[in-house]
Scaffold this active site. Structure first.
Site: not given
Length: 217
Positions: A177, A159, A74, A78-79, A148
């Site tokens: 993405c 995951g 991918g 953002y996390h 991803g």
């Protein structure tokens, strides 16, 4: 002795991305045919992550948020706190299906979980992830869940990320993405008041069922 057909859920809290990535690689490298599969439920401090084929032009403005070049599939995402991250450590050979089937099963588990909250969501075979329509009263679709993955030695890691109740502003600093103009949404903006821990419990149950089913897609 552990039952390799089991799928163990580990709740890990707030975890540094780079450290967790190293732990996933170590787990994958050290596991054997007898190692049970695992789901890691956690959250990350703010971080942008680029996939293996990530294009730098999709990062518009990082600001003070770190950027990590990852080995997952991918593009950029953002996390941050308030987002459920679920890492999926599955032995594909033992489960008897391939990566396309795994992606379909993960997407289906997310869709089923959201349906339980009264949220109608769907997957798109041409753009991995989970989407909803008319989020926030705006026409068109918005993405609520991203995927991803990486396969190594026939086993997966990395995951999914499901937006629950987070600061969405950093998504404006990227093309999520790799899609220009991709709107993002979250459960909190769709009227769902579930906590990240509650969603982790519900989604893990759906994943354990979906990923435990034999067969190929």
């Amino acid at each position: 002795m552990s039952d390799p057909s089991q799928m163990i859920l580990r709740r890990m809290g707030l975890c540094d991305y780079t450290q967790t990535w190293a732990q996933m690689r170590a787990f994958t490298d050290q596991r054997t045919s007898e190692t049970p599969d695992q789901l890691w439920a956690l959250q990350h401090p703010p971080v942008f992550t680029q996939g293996q084929a990530g294009k730098p032009e999709h990062l518009l403005a990082a600001g003070n948020i770190p950027v990590v070049q990852s080995d997952r599939g991918g593009q950029i995402t953002y996390h941050g706190p308030g987002q459920l991250v679920m890492y999926v450590m599955v032995d594909l050979h033992r489960r008897g299906y391939g990566i396309r089937s795994l992606v379909t099963r993960i997407e289906g588990a997310i869709v089923t979980t959201l349906a339980g909250y009264g949220v109608t969501a769907y997957a798109d075979p041409d753009a991995p992830g989970v989407y909803v329509d008319d989020a926030g009263g705006l026409p068109g679709r918005a993405k609520i869940g991203s995927l991803g993955l990486r396969v190594r030695r026939g086993c997966t890691f990395h995951g999914l990320a499901l937006n629950v109740d987070m600061d969405m502003e950093p998504f404006l600093h990227i093309n999520p993405c790799g899609y220009i103009g991709q709107r993002m949404t979250q459960l909190a903006d769709l009227g769902c008041t579930r906590s990240v821990d509650d969603v982790a419990t519900d989604l893990a149950a759906q994943l354990q069922h979906a990923l435990g089913q034999p067969g190929k897609i």
